[in-house]
Design an enzyme around this catalytic site. Structure first.
Site, mmCIF file in Angstrom:
data_model
loop_
_atom_site.group_PDB
_atom_site.id
_atom_site.type_symbol
_atom_site.label_atom_id
_atom_site.label_comp_id
_atom_site.label_asym_id
_atom_site.label_seq_id
_atom_site.Cartn_x
_atom_site.Cartn_y
_atom_site.Cartn_z
ATOM 1 C CB CYS A 101 -0.935 -0.019 1.209
ATOM 2 S SG CYS A 101 -1.971 1.449 1.312
ATOM 3 C CB CYS B 128 -0.517 2.462 4.067
ATOM 4 S SG CYS B 128 -2.011 1.771 3.380
ATOM 5 C CG ASP B 129 3.313 1.158 4.518
ATOM 6 O OD1 ASP B 129 2.882 1.677 5.561
ATOM 7 O OD2 ASP B 129 3.165 -0.048 4.246
#
Ligand code: NDP
Length: 331
Positions: free
Chosen positions: A141, A144-145
């Site tokens: 992701c 997300c990261d």
């Protein structure tokens, strides 16, 4: 066990549904499933969920949600749902039957309303080093990261729209982005391809496959093979700090396929802005009747091929619980 509202899944959608259902005095039962806390637990830190200005560890966030659901009377069951029997209303006027859900094949739960929040699982390549470095340079992701790889070099695997979108997103943060594409072309839509190919920070490695990831304690590189099996096959090493998988997701919905309608990828179809599911009436023939399934709602990534964000899943969990409450009160 008989309950008014049964929730399947313990990610942001499931826990939020439990908070809302609990506050509506439905005394929900939540079956936690194989991955407590859901997909979010595979990431390192959550920085984009409102209410946590300093970021939060996924375990902490999911534990907070669980405790909040507990406070309003949710009963948690650890175990995996192995079978369901969603009852359709008969035309013959006989009394409506509750939906049935079995945990670990043996424990039967009966409920007026069921909220499916089983999520989706990112697909991985299946190489061993992916598991070794999970959470230490391997991610599925970028939203997300990606932030943790600012000014670093990363690779994105895949040639579809997701991979192109993630590569573009990462190019806005990182020094350099490799795209590792197994075919000699991208599968993504034309406009996404153009964005990638015109981005000077992105280098597309066509006809490359990943053999392994390398690094002492975290990802520091990847061994690739170019045109595997061809006379000009060549091994190549790239130095990277992050390795992002973007080769698709698989919604965890196979369990429900005989009862509710899903799209070609397996995502549950819901009724427009509502979370109510449709019946899949003739399981044998694989045909769906396109009628609404009473008392069955879907929330989160199992019904969302587009956004795949914790906050969106939480929002749909709230919607599902509100709709379940309305349905139960109408009985
Ligand atoms: P796709 O299935 O479209 O693409 C998956 C990509 O991963 C393909 O390039 C595929 O290669 C590659 N791949 C699959 N398995 C492997 C493997 N084992 N090793 C290496 N590469 C692999 O998935 P997406 O998630 O990209 O998209 C899913 C759907 O969502 C699509 O319909 C897409 O259009 C849509 N979408 C739309 C967006 C938008 O419009 N903005 C954004 C994101 C998704 P190959 O081509 O060789 O099969």
């Amino acid at each position: 066990m008989r309950t008014k509202c049964l929730i399947i899944g313990s990610g942001p959608a499931g826990y939020t549904a439990a908070i809302y259902a609990g506050r509506a005095n439905l005394q929900p039962v939540l079956i936690e499933g194989p991955q407590l806390g859901g997909q979010l637990m595979t990431t390192t830190e959550v920085e984009n969920f409102p209410g946590y200005p300093d970021g939060v560890e996924p375990f902490q966030m999911m534990d907070d949600m669980k405790r909040q659901a507990e406070r309003f009377g949710t009963t948690f069951v650890s175990g995996i749902v192995t079978k369901v029997n969603f009852q359709t209303t008969s035309n013959t006027g006989e009394a409506r039957k509750p939906h049935q859900v079995w945990v670990e094949d043996t424990d039967l739960y009966e409920a007026d309303a069921v909220i499916i929040a089983t999520g989706a699982s990112a697909k991985y390549l299946g190489i061993e080093s992916e598991r070794t470095y999970k959470g230490r340079g391997v991610s599925a992701c970028a939203t997300c990261d990606g932030f943790f790889y600012r000014k670093k070099t990363v690779a994105v695997v895949g040639g579809g729209d997701t991979a192109c979108e993630e590569a573009n997103y990462l190019a806005g943060l990182c020094e350099k982005v490799y795209m590792i594409v197994r075919k000699p072309y991208l599968r993504a839509s034309e406009i996404m391809q153009q964005r990638v190919l015109n981005n000077p920070k992105i280098e597309v490695l066509f006809e490359h496959n990943t053999l392994r990831l390398t690094g002492e304690t975290k990802v520091q590189g990847a061994d690739l093979v170019y045109r595997k099996g061809e006379p000009d096959e060549e091994l190549r090493h790239i130095a990277i700090d992050g390795f992002f998988l973007a080769i698709g997701h698989h919604p965890n919905t196979d369990l429900f396929k005989d009862f509710i309608a899903r799209d070609a990828e397996g995502y549950i179809l819901t009724d427009g802005v509502s979370t109510q599911c449709f019946k899949c009436g003739n399981a044998e023939m694989g045909k769906c009747e396109n009628e609404k399934m009473e008392g069955v709602f879907a929330a989160g990534d199992c019904a969302d091929p587009h956004y795949r964000q914790a906050i969106v899943a939480a929002g749909s969990g709230a919607k599902a619980a509100i709709e379940a409450d309305k349905y139960i009160k109408s009985l």
